[in-house]
Every structure is written in structure tokens, then in C-alpha cells.
Design a protein around this motif. Structure first.
Motif, PDB file in Angstrom:
ATOM      1  N   GLY A  40       0.792  -1.226   0.000  1.00 58.06           N
ATOM      2  CA  GLY A  40       0.000   0.000   0.000  1.00 58.06           C
ATOM      3  C   GLY A  40       0.820   1.270   0.000  1.00 58.06           C
ATOM      4  N   CYS A  45      -1.498  -0.185  -4.974  1.00 55.49           N
ATOM      5  CA  CYS A  45      -2.260  -0.202  -3.724  1.00 55.49           C
ATOM      6  C   CYS A  45      -3.598  -0.907  -3.872  1.00 55.49           C
ATOM      7  CB  CYS A  45      -2.499   1.224  -3.232  1.00 55.49           C
ATOM      8  SG  CYS A  45      -3.324   1.304  -1.622  1.00 55.49           S
ATOM      9  N   CYS A 104      -3.920   4.040   1.510  1.00 52.22           N
ATOM     10  CA  CYS A 104      -2.710   4.067   0.689  1.00 52.22           C
ATOM     11  C   CYS A 104      -1.852   5.265   1.071  1.00 52.22           C
ATOM     12  CB  CYS A 104      -3.073   4.165  -0.793  1.00 52.22           C
ATOM     13  SG  CYS A 104      -4.251   2.901  -1.343  1.00 52.22           S
TER      14      CYS A 104
END
Length: 212
Positions: A140, A165, A174
Motif C-alpha cells: 500500500g 495499492c 494508501c
């Protein structure tokens, strides 16, 4: 007269049969003709004792002279059941004593192996990492940097968010990390997105400029 002649003939036949009968143990070695070497194992032709004259198991160990059976007379492998383990050791197999062989489980020092020290010289230690060389990867998170990052342009990184992400959400936040430097995005716009945090490297350390 006929009876006398008949009796005489019968006597001659009987006598002849006895004359040609072979008494037990009367055949000497000199009476057996040597093998001709050409008739093979056919017992109906040639001379000499053939394989067919010898019953299975008729020749015992005591009848075979020591050293009489040579390597050339043995074809194919000898099964393990025919080899006694008594008295069999490494000396009789390959001329080496058992003490000259390494145990099944053993180890070698580096000095035992020719050239090993030179080969290992300069190699990385078993306990090492590449943190100072390669960027760590986190789920992420995308890194924008002048070099060594995932992207060199923050706009491209943001537009490609689904790749690094996925779809940003409350359960899938994210982070776009922008490393030190000045990033000129020209006429493009760096649009913020929900559940996406943009993090610089400090005031006046990370700068983004454009023409808009």
C-alpha cells in the motif's frame, strides 16, 4: 539237432551280451576321448564330455580346483546371495583398507577444499541484508524519488494507484511517499484522493511545482 543249434545260438547271444557289458568303475581316464572342440554341446556327435552328460548340482565345490574358475569364465553379475560377507572387507575389494575411507557422516574444513577460501573471498557474509542498496517494499506504499524509487513523477504514481495499492478504502488506505527533491509536474495536476495520504520529506525538502 535243431534244438542243439538253437540252444547254442541262445548261449552265444547271452555270452556276447555279457562280453560287451561294461563293469562298474572299469572306464579309465585314458579311455575317454578328449573333446573335439568343434561339436559343441551336442551329445549325439563328436567326442568328450558335454554339458548334457552332467546333472545339475553334480559337481561339488570340493571337485573344483582352487583358481580353476577364472574371470573369463564368469559372465554377468554375481548376485549378493552368492557372496559371503565373512572375510570380505575393503582390502579384497579395491586394495584399500577400510580405515582409509571417510565415515558416511563427516565434515570438511575450508582448508581441506582446494581453492575454496579464494572463491569465498569477497563474498557477502551469511548474515547480511541489502537495506542500504535496495528500497524496502511495503504494502500500500509507493515511493516517488529522483532515483531508486517506484516512480519519478508524483502524478504518474497517483494515476497508477490501482497497481501499487488497489482501490483505496477505509480498510485499504494508501500512502504516496515523495522523497526529497523538486518535482515539476508542468500543466498536470496532482489530485488528492480519498483514503490516500501524500507524505513529503519535510518543509522545503520536497517541492512540487507546476504551470497551473
Amino acid at each position: 539237432m535243431k534244438r542243439i543249434i538253437l540252444i547254442t545260438l541262445i548261449s552265444i547271444i547271452c555270452l556276447t551280451g555279457n562280453v560287451f557289458a561294461t563293469p562298474d568303475d572299469s572306464i579309465l581316464s585314458q579311455h575317454i576321448k578328449e573333446a573335439d572342440g568343434t561339436s559343441g554341446q551336442d551329445t549325439n556327435t563328436g567326442s568328450g564330455i558335454k554339458t548334457g552328460h552332467i546333472q545339475d548340482g553334480a559337481i561339488t565345490t570340493s571337485k573344483i580346483a582352487d583358481g580353476a574358475v577364472t574371470d573369463a569364465k564368469i559372465t554377468g553379475p554375481i548376485s549378493g546371495t552368492k557372496i559371503s560377507s565373512a572375510g570380505l572387507d575393503a582390502d579384497t575389494v579395491d586394495g584399500k583398507h577400510a580405515s582409509e575411507f571417510a565415515p558416511m557422516v563427516h565434515a570438511h574444513s575450508q582448508s581441506d577444499i582446494t581453492g575454496l577460501n579464494e572463491t569465498l573471498a569477497g563474498k557477502a557474509d551469511i548474515n547480511h541484508n541489502h537495506d542500504s542498496v535496495y528500497q524496502k517494499k511495503y504494502a500500500g506504499v509507493a515511493v516517488v524519488a529522483k532515483s531508486g524509487g517506484d516512480y519519478t513523477d508524483p502524478v504518474t504514481a497517483m494515476n497508477d494507484i490501482n497497481t501499487w495499492c488497489g482501490i483505496p478504502s477505509e480498510t485499504n488506505p494508501c500512502l504516496l511517499k515523495i522523497m526529497p527533491g523538486v518535482y515539476d509536474i508542468g500543466t498536470n495536476s496532482l489530485n488528492m484522493k480519498e483514503y490516500v495520504d501524500i507524505e513529503g520529506s519535510g518543509e522545503n525538502v520536497t517541492k512540487i511545482k507546476g504551470n497551473n
